[in-house]
Enzyme design. Sequence first.
Site, PDB file in Angstrom:
ATOM      1  CG  ASP A  50     -18.765 -14.094  13.828  1.00 38.48           C
ATOM      2  OD1 ASP A  50     -19.509 -13.490  14.455  1.00 38.48           O
ATOM      3  OD2 ASP A  50     -18.732 -14.137  12.649  1.00 38.48           O
ATOM      4  CE  LYS A  72     -29.775 -15.915  15.289  1.00 40.66           C
ATOM      5  NZ  LYS A  72     -29.821 -15.704  14.085  1.00 40.66           N
ATOM      6  CG  MET A 187     -26.935 -20.360   6.271  1.00 39.07           C
ATOM      7  SD  MET A 187     -26.736 -18.647   6.498  1.00 39.07           S
ATOM      8  CE  MET A 187     -25.499 -18.244   4.582  1.00 39.07           C
TER       9      MET A 187
END
Length: 283
Positions: A50, A72, A187
């Site tokens: 990741d 991402k 987050m």
Amino acid sequence: METTITLRLPALPAFEAGWVWLVGSGPGDPGLLTLLGAHALACADVIVYDALVEESILELAAPGAEMVFAGKRGGKPSPKQPDISARLVRLAHEGRRVLRLKGGDPFVFGRGGEEALTLAAAGIPFRIVPGITAGIGGLAYAGIPATHRDTNHTVAFVTGHMAGGEVPDGIDWAALARGAQALVIYMALKHIEAITGHLIAGGLDAATPVAVVSRAATRHQKVLETTLGEAARDVVQSGIEAPAVVAIGQIVSLRAGLDWLGAMEGRLLDADPLGRNRERSTG
Ligand code: SAH
């Protein structure tokens, strides 16, 4: 002067072909990898990692290991979770030793449970290797303990973000404001204004200490100390960036005495960060 030391390792399980190991890399510092994690990096044929996994950890992979990025990048949408899980199944079926490497701990806001369930459904044997989660180890690198006898007997780990990007509506913020003596929010940056607003509306004092710890346990670690009432403004003004964990509560005050990284750079530590002894001697 450099000295050579020999690290004596316990017997570690063989990484068998056709297995998937789901491993937490810890928050950043490669020294925080577990022995099983380091062993998996040395043995794996293919590593699916990741965005949160530090480069210096990936460098520990065996030469020739295939590296597959599954995060991402540059604002592009991340690969869909079912696609990642399907890929793990396929690689294992090919008889490879598959290392699924995630930041922090794979079972803490890391979707490790979902991936492991897919493996279970496909009959793929797997092992879970926990890692040090950012909300504990990352905070420790900022000199903030998750618990301390004088400040809290409970701590709540909270996500500030849902899959779609909005503030989670399944969270009873007012109950957290009333009940949690310490909050550690993952987050949280994107929605910091909404989150702090919900907590204040729920009765948490606007003066409650807050720390935002960005890129914890890496060379780029930054810590913003603020209060619940000022956090949203200070986050914007400071330009502090994700990934970051947000700690809320008196545990943050302990940093004045426990910022061991700061001390290495000359910060004077306050041995009585909660002012207990001062209170006693004057009262
Ligand atoms: N499984 C991970 C969490 C993944 S969710 C763990 O156990 O740590 C992603 C969030 O984790 C980020 O948005 C941030 O809140 C937090 N995070 C992960 N690594 C971090 C780091 N090095 N510094 C600060 N926050 C981090």
